[in-house]
Design an enzyme around this catalytic site. Sequence first.
Site, PDB file in Angstrom:
ATOM      1  N   GLU A  32       0.817  -1.209   0.000  1.00 18.29           N
ATOM      2  CA  GLU A  32       0.000   0.000   0.000  1.00 18.29           C
ATOM      3  C   GLU A  32       0.854   1.264   0.000  1.00 18.29           C
ATOM      4  OE1 GLU A  32      -2.489  -0.303   3.467  1.00 18.29           O
ATOM      5  OE2 GLU A  32      -2.755  -2.448   3.133  1.00 18.29           O
ATOM      6  N   CYS A  91       3.374   8.296   1.529  1.00 16.23           N
ATOM      7  CA  CYS A  91       3.857   7.279   2.452  1.00 16.23           C
ATOM      8  C   CYS A  91       3.967   5.974   1.670  1.00 16.23           C
ATOM      9  CB  CYS A  91       2.866   7.143   3.611  1.00 16.23           C
ATOM     10  SG  CYS A  91       3.309   5.870   4.806  1.00 16.23           S
ATOM     11  N   CYS A 133       5.680  -7.582   7.016  1.00 16.93           N
ATOM     12  CA  CYS A 133       6.729  -7.105   7.916  1.00 16.93           C
ATOM     13  C   CYS A 133       7.065  -8.207   8.902  1.00 16.93           C
ATOM     14  CB  CYS A 133       6.263  -5.850   8.670  1.00 16.93           C
ATOM     15  SG  CYS A 133       7.529  -5.146   9.767  1.00 16.93           S
ATOM     16  N   CYS A 136       5.195  -6.444  15.635  1.00 14.79           N
ATOM     17  CA  CYS A 136       4.622  -5.557  16.649  1.00 14.79           C
ATOM     18  C   CYS A 136       3.124  -5.867  16.759  1.00 14.79           C
ATOM     19  CB  CYS A 136       4.839  -4.096  16.266  1.00 14.79           C
ATOM     20  SG  CYS A 136       6.599  -3.663  16.098  1.00 14.79           S
ATOM     21  N   CYS A 191       0.129  -3.672  15.260  1.00 15.17           N
ATOM     22  CA  CYS A 191       0.262  -3.226  13.863  1.00 15.17           C
ATOM     23  C   CYS A 191      -0.357  -4.251  12.915  1.00 15.17           C
ATOM     24  CB  CYS A 191       1.738  -3.030  13.539  1.00 15.17           C
ATOM     25  SG  CYS A 191       2.085  -2.715  11.802  1.00 15.17           S
ATOM     26  N   GLU A 236       9.564  -2.877   7.510  1.00 10.13           N
ATOM     27  CA  GLU A 236      10.609  -2.199   8.284  1.00 10.13           C
ATOM     28  C   GLU A 236      11.690  -1.781   7.294  1.00 10.13           C
ATOM     29  OE1 GLU A 236      13.546  -0.638  10.104  1.00 10.13           O
ATOM     30  OE2 GLU A 236      11.758  -0.997  11.311  1.00 10.13           O
ATOM     31  N   CYS A 280      -1.333   1.558   7.485  1.00  6.72           N
ATOM     32  CA  CYS A 280      -0.869   0.655   6.449  1.00  6.72           C
ATOM     33  C   CYS A 280      -0.980  -0.784   6.903  1.00  6.72           C
ATOM     34  CB  CYS A 280       0.562   0.992   6.050  1.00  6.72           C
ATOM     35  SG  CYS A 280       0.576   2.179   4.700  1.00  6.72           S
TER      36      CYS A 280
END
Length: 364
Positions: A101, A114, A121, A125, A128, A177, A356
């Site tokens: 995205e 962005c 990822c 986390c 997220c 990341e 995102c």
Amino acid sequence: MEAPRGRAKPPRHLADLDEAGRKALLEESGLPGFRAKQLSNHYFSRLTSDPAEMTDLPAGQRDELAAALFPQLLTPVRTLEADKGTTRKTLWRLFDGALVESVLMRYPDRATICVSSQAGCGMACPFCATGQGGLQRNMTTAEIVDQVVDGARAMARGEVPGGPGRLSNVVFMGMGEPLANYKAVIGAVRRLTEPSPAGLGLSARGVTVSTVGLVPRIRQLTEEGIPVTLALSLHAPDDELRNELVPINTRSSVAETVDAAWEYAARTKRRVSIEYAMMRGINDQAWRADLLADVLRAHGDWGWVHVNLIPLNPTPGSRWTASDPADEREFVRRLVAKGIPTTVRDTRGREIDGACGQLAAAED
């Protein structure tokens, strides 16, 4: 942290290569190398990869030249708009079906995109949306750059309300990341900041690279000599909580991570942004504001740091929710009282799953 091995790679694109590499790729394809500069000019200056618009190239060679350096990397799946069209979120499908995205946001004085740097990822986390899906693969330099060029094209062509304009800022805060895909991200930063026609000609000061705190990579970025803004996603000032919220913290403590960020600021003279997602009852206590200020002030108050509080955009069904506004105000008050410059991020795009990873998760 490593992307899965053995997958097919996207085709090489002009944006993957420096000027010499573009010329060499054309020559390998049996095409005149000197055309590379013209193709770079079309892509980075005129913001087009459509051979029909390349009227300065021989008609009989346009399609072949474009095919050699402009393979399609991103296919739009869905575009959602908010804020009267000035926030535009695009879900892209990559050549292998992976979904990423990007979000284009136009403000009165600037336009920011962005971008994603990985499909998924691996940082895990828990609050997220992207982190919950795991890492599929690293994106290439060109896949990253192409998101930016698309945003620049939309601005230049007046597709965003407000008339034709210029893209001014790029933030690596989308999926992934960035520093776990270091080589491709640095390649993208170089393409974005190199003068046209070699690159897009953006100011390095308009580029922000975020990280959850990969300390060795922060130190590597410090040595690059590119004055981008570093954004450190801290989310907690104490190791006990940060180990839970940002699992990579078990490798490098809060103190070690903040030390690396301070070294970046000291070397580059660029103020570091501390990103802090405000989560109700988790990390928004007043005493944590005091502790955060103390952690940051331990390195002096010479203007090296700025705290950016982020009202959490919760994912459906999540136990993580946004802080109460009164708690948020008290958190800000305590940081400012201790001399820490603090702002609360303008949360755009909530109605289009602005965080995102939310759109890609819904599509899967």
